[in-house]
Design an enzyme around this catalytic site. Structure first.
Site, mmCIF file in Angstrom:
data_model
loop_
_atom_site.group_PDB
_atom_site.id
_atom_site.type_symbol
_atom_site.label_atom_id
_atom_site.label_comp_id
_atom_site.label_asym_id
_atom_site.label_seq_id
_atom_site.Cartn_x
_atom_site.Cartn_y
_atom_site.Cartn_z
ATOM 1 N N SER A 123 0.814 -1.210 0.000
ATOM 2 C CA SER A 123 0.000 0.000 0.000
ATOM 3 C C SER A 123 0.852 1.266 0.000
ATOM 4 C CB SER A 123 -0.900 0.008 1.241
ATOM 5 O OG SER A 123 -1.504 1.261 1.448
ATOM 6 N N GLU A 125 0.207 3.682 1.737
ATOM 7 C CA GLU A 125 0.251 4.148 3.120
ATOM 8 C C GLU A 125 1.579 3.800 3.788
ATOM 9 O OE1 GLU A 125 -1.822 5.981 5.016
ATOM 10 O OE2 GLU A 125 -3.178 6.326 3.325
ATOM 11 N N TYR A 147 -1.967 0.614 10.394
ATOM 12 C CA TYR A 147 -2.188 -0.046 9.109
ATOM 13 C C TYR A 147 -0.939 0.054 8.239
ATOM 14 C CZ TYR A 147 -3.870 -0.684 4.320
ATOM 15 O OH TYR A 147 -4.012 -1.096 3.013
#
Length: 336
Positions: A123, A125, A147
Site C-alpha cells: 500500500s 500508506e 495499518y
C-alpha cells in the site's frame, strides 16, 4: 486451465480481480472468513463461477487446507484489515491480519507448493510522511498509522521469502484505488454516497475531516490488471501502481457535488473529530517502472471515476426508494 486463489475475494479488489481472471479463463477460488460468508454482495453475480473455501489469515491450518484443495498456480493476497482509521482502534488485530497473515500464507505456500506464484497487496500508506515526491519503488517507507506499519511488515516479509526461499513473490505498492464497490467507510465512497443522499432528500449535510489531504486516486478495475501482469513476468519484482496525479479531498467533493447539480459549500461540514491522529498529507505515485516493464497504464481518469461513483450511488438509492425507504434512513434524514 490455470487456477487462482484470492484472499479477500468479497472486497472491492477481490471482486474485480475475480471478474478479470474468470474472463481470462481461470478457475477461481476465494478464501472467505466465516464472518464474510453473509457479505457476498460484491461477488453475487459471480457466485456460480467461483469456488469459495472457508479460511482465515489468522489460522495457519486453514490456509494450508485451502491450498491443498484449490491447488492454485497463483495466490493473490488481498485480505487485510484495510481501513486506516480502524487500525487506530484495533492495532493488534490489524497486525495479526495485515502483517502476520502474510507470513502465514507464505509459509503455507512454502509447505504445500513453493512453485505457486504469490501476489502481496502492499500500500502507498507505507510511504506515510513521504521522504520524496513522487514516490517510487526506491522511496523509503515512513508509515503513519498501525495499518501502514503492518503493510510495511507484509511487504518486507514477501521480499524476504523471495530472496531466502526463491519463491515467486511480488508486491504491488498500490496507491488509492476506488470504485462503486468501495466500502462506505472510505472517503471517496462516503462522498459519493453522501451526495446521492443529499440529492434525493435523504440527508442535509456531509461531515468530513481534512479537505486538504491529497491522494493519488485511480480506478480499482484498472489496478487488478496490474496485479495479474506482475505474476506473468519471468522474474518476480515489486511495482508501484498509481496514476501519477494527486487530487485533494476538496477537489473530490467539488466534482461529486457538481455532477449532481449541487453546491458543495452548502452541505459539507468540516468536523475536526474526523481528522486522523497522524495525518498523511500528500501521496503521489511514480508508476514508470510498471509502465515500462509491465506495459500497464491507468485508463479511467479521476473525474470519470468520481462521476461513475456518484451515478452508481444515485442509482442504488433510487432503487431503495422505489422499494420503500428503510426506517433507519428516515430517522437519519437530514444527517450524514
Amino acid at each position: 486451465m490455470k487456477r487462482a486463489l484470492i484472499t479477500g475475494i468479497t472486497g472491492q479488489d477481490g471482486s474485480y480481480l475475480a471478474e478479470f481472471l474468470l474472463e481470462k479463463g481461470y478457475r477461481v477460488y476465494g478464501l472467505v472468513r466465516r464472518s464474510s460468508v453473509g457479505n457476498l454482495e460484491r461477488i453475487k453475480h459471480l457466485e456460480k463461477d467461483l469456488r469459495l473455501i472457508p479460511g482465515d489469515l489468522t489460522d495457519q491450518n486453514s490456509l494450508i487446507a485451502a491450498l491443498v484443495e484449490a491447488r492454485p498456480d497463483e495466490v493473490y493476497n488481498l485480505a487485510a484489515q484495510s481501513f486506516v482509521g480502524v487500525s487506530w482502534q484495533q492495532p493488534v488485530l490489524t497486525a495479526q491480519v495485515t502483517a502476520l497473515g502474510v507470513t502465514r500464507m507464505l509459509e503455507a505456500i512454502r509447505t504445500v507448493n513453493p512453485r505457486i506464484r504469490f501476489y502481496q497487496a502492499s500500500s502507498s500508506e507505507m510511504f506515510g510522511r513521504a521522504q520524496e515526491t513522487p514516490q517510487s519503488e526506491k522511496t523509503p517507507f515512513y508509515p503513519r498509522s498501525p495499518y501502514g506499519v503492518a503493510k510495511v511488515y507484509g511487504h518486507y516479509i514477501t521480499v524476504n521469502y523471495r530472496e531466502s526461499y526463491g519463491l515467486f513473490a511480488c508486491s504491488g505498492i498500490l496507491f488509492n484505488h476506488e470504485s462503486p464497490r468501495r466500502g462506505l467507510e472510505f472517503v471517496t465512497r462516503k462522498v459519493s454516497d453522501g451526495v446521492a443522499r443529499i440529492k434525493l432528500g435523504l440527508a442535509g449535510e456531509l461531515r468530513l475531516g481534512n479537505l486538504d489531504s491529497r491522494r493519488d486516486w485511480g480506478y480499482a478495475g484498472d489496478y487488478v490488471q496490474a496485479m495479474w501482469l506482475m505474476l506473468q513476468q519471468d522474474e518476480p519484482d515489486d511495482y508501484v501502481i498509481a496514476t501519477g496525479e494527486t487530487h485533494s479531498v476538496r477537489e473530490l467533493v467539488e466534482i461529486a457535488f457538481s455532477h449532481a447539480g449541487l453546491d458543495w459549500q452548502k452541505y459539507v461540514v468540516v468536523d475536526p473529530r474526523l481528522y486522523r491522529p497522524a495525518e498523511v498529507d500528500l501521496l503521489q505515485g511514480d508508476y514508470s517502472k510498471a509502465r515500462s516493464k509491465l506495459g500497464w497504464e491507468p485508463r479511467v481518469s479521476f473525474p470519470e471515476l468520481v462521476r461513475m461513483m456518484v451515478d452508481a450511488d444515485l442509482a442504488r438509492w433510487e432503487k431503495i426508494l422505489r422499494q420503500g425507504v428503510p426506517e433507519d434512513t428516515v430517522r437519519e434524514k437530514g444527517k450524514p
